[in-house]
Design a protein around this motif. Sequence first.
Motif, mmCIF file in Angstrom:
data_model
loop_
_atom_site.group_PDB
_atom_site.id
_atom_site.type_symbol
_atom_site.label_atom_id
_atom_site.label_comp_id
_atom_site.label_asym_id
_atom_site.label_seq_id
_atom_site.Cartn_x
_atom_site.Cartn_y
_atom_site.Cartn_z
ATOM 1 N N MET A 1 1.589 2.535 -3.341
ATOM 2 C CA MET A 1 0.375 3.046 -3.927
ATOM 3 C C MET A 1 0.272 4.659 -3.451
ATOM 4 O O MET A 1 -0.268 5.369 -4.222
ATOM 5 C CB MET A 1 -0.723 2.487 -3.681
ATOM 6 C CG MET A 1 -0.600 0.835 -4.454
ATOM 7 S SD MET A 1 -0.375 0.618 -5.912
ATOM 8 C CE MET A 1 -1.701 1.761 -6.774
ATOM 9 N N SER B 1 -7.623 -7.511 -2.883
ATOM 10 C CA SER B 1 -7.542 -8.681 -3.959
ATOM 11 C C SER B 1 -8.789 -9.667 -3.764
ATOM 12 O O SER B 1 -9.152 -9.822 -2.648
ATOM 13 C CB SER B 1 -6.213 -9.598 -3.301
ATOM 14 O OG SER B 1 -6.434 -10.408 -2.579
ATOM 15 N N GLY C 1 -8.780 -1.664 -6.684
ATOM 16 C CA GLY C 1 -8.310 -0.383 -5.892
ATOM 17 C C GLY C 1 -6.892 0.011 -6.280
ATOM 18 O O GLY C 1 -6.341 0.999 -5.811
ATOM 19 N N LEU C 2 -6.023 -0.570 -6.938
ATOM 20 C CA LEU C 2 -4.743 -0.076 -7.580
ATOM 21 C C LEU C 2 -4.623 0.600 -8.726
ATOM 22 O O LEU C 2 -3.693 1.231 -8.824
ATOM 23 C CB LEU C 2 -3.758 -1.368 -7.754
ATOM 24 C CG LEU C 2 -3.502 -2.343 -6.528
ATOM 25 C CD1 LEU C 2 -2.952 -3.683 -6.850
ATOM 26 C CD2 LEU C 2 -2.818 -1.705 -5.440
ATOM 27 N N ASN C 3 -5.577 0.435 -9.404
ATOM 28 C CA ASN C 3 -5.812 1.075 -10.754
ATOM 29 C C ASN C 3 -7.115 1.324 -11.064
ATOM 30 O O ASN C 3 -7.997 0.471 -10.992
ATOM 31 C CB ASN C 3 -5.047 0.432 -11.734
ATOM 32 C CG ASN C 3 -4.703 1.176 -13.149
ATOM 33 O OD1 ASN C 3 -5.830 1.523 -13.840
ATOM 34 N ND2 ASN C 3 -3.752 1.675 -13.367
ATOM 35 N N LEU D 1 1.309 -11.341 -8.241
ATOM 36 C CA LEU D 1 -0.224 -11.996 -7.907
ATOM 37 C C LEU D 1 -1.250 -10.736 -8.193
ATOM 38 O O LEU D 1 -1.974 -10.547 -8.447
ATOM 39 C CB LEU D 1 -0.174 -12.421 -6.588
ATOM 40 C CG LEU D 1 -0.051 -14.173 -6.476
ATOM 41 C CD1 LEU D 1 -0.260 -14.424 -5.045
ATOM 42 C CD2 LEU D 1 -1.128 -14.860 -7.406
ATOM 43 N N LEU D 2 -0.816 -9.485 -7.189
ATOM 44 C CA LEU D 2 -1.549 -8.422 -7.309
ATOM 45 C C LEU D 2 -1.576 -7.671 -8.872
ATOM 46 O O LEU D 2 -2.256 -6.589 -8.934
ATOM 47 C CB LEU D 2 -1.162 -7.456 -6.442
ATOM 48 C CG LEU D 2 -1.911 -8.030 -4.956
ATOM 49 C CD1 LEU D 2 -0.952 -7.430 -3.836
ATOM 50 C CD2 LEU D 2 -3.324 -7.597 -4.727
ATOM 51 N N GLY E 1 -6.050 -9.834 -8.610
ATOM 52 C CA GLY E 1 -4.897 -9.923 -7.733
ATOM 53 C C GLY E 1 -4.722 -10.813 -6.733
ATOM 54 O O GLY E 1 -3.989 -10.747 -5.735
ATOM 55 N N GLY F 1 -5.259 -10.295 -13.579
ATOM 56 C CA GLY F 1 -6.066 -9.265 -13.334
ATOM 57 C C GLY F 1 -5.291 -8.405 -12.094
ATOM 58 O O GLY F 1 -4.756 -8.978 -11.434
ATOM 59 N N ILE F 2 -5.581 -7.148 -12.158
ATOM 60 C CA ILE F 2 -4.709 -6.242 -11.199
ATOM 61 C C ILE F 2 -5.671 -6.227 -9.631
ATOM 62 O O ILE F 2 -7.150 -6.637 -10.065
ATOM 63 C CB ILE F 2 -4.574 -4.753 -11.698
ATOM 64 C CG1 ILE F 2 -3.585 -4.861 -12.944
ATOM 65 C CG2 ILE F 2 -3.824 -4.125 -10.672
ATOM 66 C CD1 ILE F 2 -3.442 -3.386 -13.753
ATOM 67 N N GLY F 3 -5.063 -6.168 -8.714
ATOM 68 C CA GLY F 3 -6.007 -5.970 -7.488
ATOM 69 C C GLY F 3 -6.974 -4.792 -7.591
ATOM 70 O O GLY F 3 -6.689 -3.861 -8.134
ATOM 71 N N GLY G 1 0.797 -1.250 0.006
ATOM 72 C CA GLY G 1 0.004 -0.043 0.000
ATOM 73 C C GLY G 1 0.805 1.335 -0.004
ATOM 74 O O GLY G 1 0.348 2.098 -0.631
ATOM 75 N N GLN H 1 -6.685 0.267 -17.940
ATOM 76 C CA GLN H 1 -5.620 -0.482 -17.665
ATOM 77 C C GLN H 1 -6.201 -1.854 -16.661
ATOM 78 O O GLN H 1 -6.055 -2.856 -17.197
ATOM 79 C CB GLN H 1 -4.450 0.099 -17.060
ATOM 80 C CG GLN H 1 -3.075 -0.831 -17.275
ATOM 81 C CD GLN H 1 -1.994 0.211 -16.578
ATOM 82 O OE1 GLN H 1 -2.135 1.161 -15.892
ATOM 83 N NE2 GLN H 1 -0.816 -0.557 -16.805
ATOM 84 N N ARG I 1 -5.730 5.935 -1.073
ATOM 85 C CA ARG I 1 -4.875 5.402 -1.988
ATOM 86 C C ARG I 1 -3.950 4.255 -1.558
ATOM 87 O O ARG I 1 -3.489 3.286 -2.273
ATOM 88 C CB ARG I 1 -3.944 6.362 -2.320
ATOM 89 C CG ARG I 1 -4.490 7.287 -3.629
ATOM 90 C CD ARG I 1 -3.630 8.504 -3.967
ATOM 91 N NE ARG I 1 -3.799 9.599 -3.025
ATOM 92 C CZ ARG I 1 -3.092 10.657 -2.930
ATOM 93 N NH1 ARG I 1 -2.111 10.691 -3.702
ATOM 94 N NH2 ARG I 1 -3.481 11.460 -2.194
ATOM 95 N N LYS I 2 -3.813 4.005 -0.189
ATOM 96 C CA LYS I 2 -3.045 2.888 0.257
ATOM 97 C C LYS I 2 -3.670 1.645 0.255
ATOM 98 O O LYS I 2 -2.905 0.887 0.461
ATOM 99 C CB LYS I 2 -2.574 3.558 1.777
ATOM 100 C CG LYS I 2 -1.212 4.236 2.067
ATOM 101 C CD LYS I 2 -0.832 4.274 3.404
ATOM 102 C CE LYS I 2 -1.796 5.050 4.132
ATOM 103 N NZ LYS I 2 -1.133 5.276 5.554
ATOM 104 N N PHE J 1 -6.216 -1.433 -0.785
ATOM 105 C CA PHE J 1 -6.756 -2.227 -2.081
ATOM 106 C C PHE J 1 -7.224 -3.487 -1.685
ATOM 107 O O PHE J 1 -7.304 -4.055 -0.292
ATOM 108 C CB PHE J 1 -5.472 -2.262 -2.946
ATOM 109 C CG PHE J 1 -4.143 -3.145 -2.667
ATOM 110 C CD1 PHE J 1 -3.238 -2.184 -1.947
ATOM 111 C CD2 PHE J 1 -4.202 -4.558 -2.371
ATOM 112 C CE1 PHE J 1 -2.051 -2.883 -1.384
ATOM 113 C CE2 PHE J 1 -3.128 -5.051 -1.928
ATOM 114 C CZ PHE J 1 -2.023 -4.338 -1.476
#
Lengths: 123, 709
Positions: A65, B553, B595-597, A93-94, B572, B591-593, A62, B601, B548-549, B551
């Motif tokens: 991010m 999965s 809340g990361l993006n 993985l993420l 994620g 797949g991205i986690g 985090g 994308q 922002r911090k 997310f």
Amino acid sequence: MAEFSTSVKDAGDVNIIYLKGYLDAHTAPILENTFSNLVDSGRYSLVVNFRDLSYISSAGLGVFMAFIEKIRENNGDIKLSAMNDKVFNIFDLLGFPLLYEIYKEEDEAINKFSQIKKLENGK
Amino acid sequence: MSKLNFLKINGVELKSNLKFQTFLGLAAVLFLFRIFFYSADSLFWVIINELLVGLTFVSLYFYLLDLIHSKIVDPLALVMNVGIINALIFFLFTFSSVILGSLISKAESSNINHSLLYNLISFVFSMFILASAATIFLAFRELYFYRQKKNVSTYFNTMIVFFALASLSSFLSHDLKYLKDTFFIISVLLILINSIRISWIAFIVKKEKISLLVLSVIISILFFVNLVKSSNDNLYVQMLTAFSPSLNLFLKIVMTYGAIYFSILFFTTLFHIPTAEAFDRKAQEVNFLQYFSKLITESVDFKELTETVTDIAVKVCNAHASWIAWKEDDSFKSIANKHIGYYDSINLTKFIFENRLEKGSEQSFIIKLKRYLNRPQLSEEIYYLAAAPLKAHNEVKGYLIAARKSDIIFDDEDRNAMDTFSDYASVAIENSRLVEESIEKERLEKELDVAREIQRKILPAKNPEYKNLSISSVFIPAFEVGGDYYDFFEIDKSKFGFVIADVSGKGISAAFIMAEIKGIFESLSKTIESPKDILIKANEILERTLDRKSFVSAAYGVMDLVKETVTISRAGHCPVILIRNNIVENLRPSGIGLGLNFSEQFVNSLEEIEIKLHNNDVIVLYTDGITEAKNKELEDFGSAHFEKILVDNSGCDTDEISNRVMHEVSVFSQSHAQHDDITLVILKWKQKFNNDGEKEWQNSAPQLKTQVM
């Protein structure tokens, strides 16, 4: 208790952050502090070296991010390097490889910054 | 309580009133007696007269005693009262010759019954003397008993007896005069002995001692003068003797007492003056320490406590300023500043503790600032510093520092005071910190209780049951709630949805995000069929609320019970494991986690895979709490270990498989505390041969019964 520490090296326009130990919810504020010090002093080209990092938890992820947005707004970037397989797997993985540039070696990441610099100067 | 006090006060008042009335009554009787019966020639009437005077005196004495005891006794106030009454007597004696003389001569020259007028004048005069003598005597009594620790009443009572004997023997004939003199001499001796008991002057402060010195000179002189005057053969003495010889003698005794007492008081006070300051200081120190010990038990607030510490330090060490240099990590910060600017204290703290030997000193020390180079930078002139360590568990936690703005060095006395006080302060500060820590710990534990409660309510209470799909789930929360979440949804008669997610971070914040995630998936599962689309939509919704911090999965899957397929999308999360014919396959669509993006994308990164189900297929959903479970050497349980157990037990039913996994995990990590939530969901597909797609719900969780529109 597992410990965590960071150290920062100045390499011209780029700063390299070395991580060591266990990065989890309890130690994440240490890294957060390191990032905000760099960002506050206008350092936006950052390479993170994971060579000595043994573990990273979701709270540790985090931290990256939290700063990436501001850094990219300032034409900077956080590039990740020298992860061991276990740590890379967590990032992978993420889906972090889609969001961050991850390099095997610290030098590759630094070179990437200087290439961009050259391109900009060439314009 | 207040009512009782009220009654008590009333009681005292009633009793006092009664005594006062008795006194008035006796005085009236005495007055009438003097007019109608009294004759100086008859011994019988003389004795009656003396008895009446004696009784009047005694009744007044007791009335005044009550009056004094209803107030707090202050020796200096008593001395003042004695002085005032004495002065009144002095004026009366000085001017009475003139006034009384003219009054009597006027009375004689007029036609009025002059005997009555004379009686009246002598009565009023005598009563005044009686009252004054009683008051002064009472004051002496109070001063005598003030601050006496031992029972010393015997000496005083003996003295009273001899006063009474001497007074009452005064009317005896000249043949027995030696008796009166003997009693008088013994009384004076007893006065001398009792006048030495003036230890109370030790307890008054220097200023009061000085005023007492002046007062005692004036009052002792007054007493001497009044004594001489009352011994002369004047008009007023004649009048008083005519009224009652005993009263006259008693007045003399009281005057003698006063003259002796105040002379001794004067000299004793004089000798006490040089040590008064030191005594005051010690007394003040004791007071402060007492006050401070009381404070320790009452106040636990760290800030308040340190403020009080520096406040008292200034007074105890006769300093001008004080602050505490509190150790934090390896440097000192300045707190609880008293009479000193923050920057001054910071600079001085730096000066004391940087590059100096005192850095870890366990002793108190004194520093001269004359050679301090940065002295001109200070906003005030400071000459000397004294510092004493504040220790807890034999470790120096900080220093109490006192500063002098004058050129008088701290002496050993100041240093001792500082040492004693810093010891007290150490204990108090440590106490307050312990209490604060335990309060904070308790607060955190409460918070975690709440988080666990939220999590417990969010997770499904029971697993749904189908004819050809068996489901097992295990959830073991970590002490610091980890944010794991899983759930099942009935989409329609033939479709079954499942989700597993892990919120980043821990504790109450993770629990709240979990609750939000549950809401999102529960509503989306009813309207959107594709796992990929559900994850895209979920990400869109989360953009509005996640910081922002944070997310999440997640892996979302839909099982089609008719088509016998499972469709999975992953954002994620850990791969979904499929075990078929004893072979493990990690289903890992990209797949991205969440809340990361939040851009295209994310959408582009998401894959969706569909798998045709075979008989005895085992599908395993899990969170990293399993693979990252640690043993004593901090080694991970690991994916390989996990997969091996799954394969080895894939022939068993779902409950058995999850039991085996949990058993192995707990054996592996038994010597290391679980630091993350553990979630394991196992689905096993049983091929149906009469494939009609019918499902059976037994004991299903309430949300599973809601039909999709």
